[in-house]
Design an enzyme around this catalytic site. Structure first.
Site, PDB file in Angstrom:
ATOM      1  N   TYR A 137      -2.667  -0.395   9.897  1.00 32.99           N
ATOM      2  CA  TYR A 137      -2.807  -0.930   8.541  1.00 32.99           C
ATOM      3  C   TYR A 137      -1.501  -0.776   7.770  1.00 32.99           C
ATOM      4  O   TYR A 137      -0.985  -1.727   7.168  1.00 32.99           O
ATOM      5  CB  TYR A 137      -3.946  -0.224   7.809  1.00 32.99           C
ATOM      6  CG  TYR A 137      -3.988  -0.514   6.321  1.00 32.99           C
ATOM      7  CD1 TYR A 137      -4.318  -1.784   5.856  1.00 32.99           C
ATOM      8  CD2 TYR A 137      -3.690   0.474   5.389  1.00 32.99           C
ATOM      9  CE1 TYR A 137      -4.349  -2.060   4.498  1.00 32.99           C
ATOM     10  CE2 TYR A 137      -3.718   0.205   4.035  1.00 32.99           C
ATOM     11  CZ  TYR A 137      -4.044  -1.059   3.587  1.00 32.99           C
ATOM     12  OH  TYR A 137      -4.063  -1.327   2.244  1.00 32.99           O
ATOM     13  N   SER A 189       0.830  -1.204   0.000  1.00 31.52           N
ATOM     14  CA  SER A 189       0.000   0.000   0.000  1.00 31.52           C
ATOM     15  C   SER A 189       0.861   1.249   0.000  1.00 31.52           C
ATOM     16  O   SER A 189       1.979   1.260   0.544  1.00 31.52           O
ATOM     17  CB  SER A 189      -0.892   0.010   1.247  1.00 31.52           C
ATOM     18  OG  SER A 189      -1.531   1.256   1.416  1.00 31.52           O
TER      19      SER A 189
END
Length: 330
Positions: free
Chosen positions: A152, A127
């Site tokens: 995350y 990501s």
């Protein structure tokens, strides 16, 4: 060649699976259809894949070690596109264990499955969030990414480190995909552009964080999938990535950061509706800007994302209207 795609009922996973099937690749799709967002949307994506030749779907959880061991032993995939994960920066503040289970335990299960089955190439979703507190833009894959601003992001950076260790120890070719705000038809309902469209059509105010000047490098889904498929066909070789291991990481972005206020303007033009805006503080874990440097990607695959927001958002809005019209007519 049989390809295992985890997260096949998810946004990117669905599109990757469809493209692989279109080019004649046998695909085993794997997904647990968790309720993080509307399961009906995930089921509708799977229904689009239908009974396509060469497609099999298996439901299960990547965090289930025994289930994953069985899957790899039975399927013996030659390549894996691992897109299953617990997504979302803000949700990680509410349910951190979901990220540990899916993104850490699940990823180790994938790595072990690939090792045991002698998989020829593992591509996995990282990501843009891994860049965290970095202020130098555009973000380059060689930049240090040691200061994640959310759990995350930390799990995604951990995935890259784990992948490198398996590439080094076992010679497993791995390619990490640092996705930058992928959007488009069949997208995720928790994403800002989706929430804006839904609220505006329902006559509700939209939540805008900060003053609307946060910038994101929006990447249209077709461009992202093209990058995935081209990279899939080029397994990392020793020395091709960082160090001697068959390990690589790429930014999957458009190199076109856009302010959120402009995204809203484009959606307003598509819908013929003026948004009522409710300004809120920027949530913890959110970053001011994302911006992908994609020169290394372009050199590797001879392609770079080029679809602009002005081109991509109308396609999303057209899909949204059709999808929800079909839902209401059932």
């Amino acid at each position: 060649m049989t390809i295992l795609v985890t997260g096949a009922a998810g946004f990117i996973g669905f599109h990757v699976t469809r493209r692989l099937l279109e080019r004649g690749e046998p695909v085993i799709g794997f997904d647990n259809l968790n309720p993080y967002y509307d399961v009906a949307l995930k089921e509708a994506r799977l229904a689009q894949l239908g009974d396509a030749a060469g497609f099999q779907f298996r439901r299960g959880d990547v965090a289930d070690r025994e289930a994953m061991t069985r899957l790899f032993a039975e399927a013996q995939p030659t390549a894996v596109v691992h897109l299953a994960a617990q997504a979302g920066v803000r949700y990680s503040l509410q349910n951190p264990h979901a990220y540990v289970d899916a993104n850490l335990v699940g990823f180790v299960n994938i790595l072990e499955g690939c090792r045991q089955a002698n998989v020829g190439h593992l591509l996995y979703a990282s990501s843009s969030s891994v860049y965290g507190a970095n202020t130098k833009v555009p973000f380059a894959v060689d930049d240090r990414a040691d200061h994640p601003l959310s759990l995350y992001a930390a799990t995604k950076k951990a995935n890259e480190l784990l992948a490198h260790s398996y590439s080094h120890l076992w010679g497993l070719p791995t390619t990490g995909l640092r996705f930058f705000t992928v959007y488009g038809p069949w997208g995720r309902p928790d994403m800002a552009y989706f929430l804006f469209t839904k609220a505006m059509l329902e006559g509700r105010p939209i939540d805008v964080y900060g003053d609307g000047r946060l910038r994101r490098d929006f990447t249209y889904i077709d461009d992202a999938v093209e990058c995935v498929l081209r990279l899939l066909d080029q397994p990392a070789a020793p020395g091709a990535g960082r160090g001697a291991a068959p390990y690589r990481v790429y930014n999957i972005g458009s190199d076109q950061p856009v302010e959120i206020c402009h995204v809203i303007e484009v959606i307003e033009a598509c819908l013929g509706v003026e948004a009522e805006k409710r300004y809120l503080p920027v949530p913890p874990g959110d970053v001011e800007a994302t911006w992908a440097e994609v020169e290394e990607l372009a050199r590797a695959i001879g392609f770079r994302p080029t679809t602009s927001i002005e081109q991509g958002l109308p396609r999303f809005v057209a899909w949204y209207r059709t999808y929800h019209s079909d839902l209401h007519s059932r």
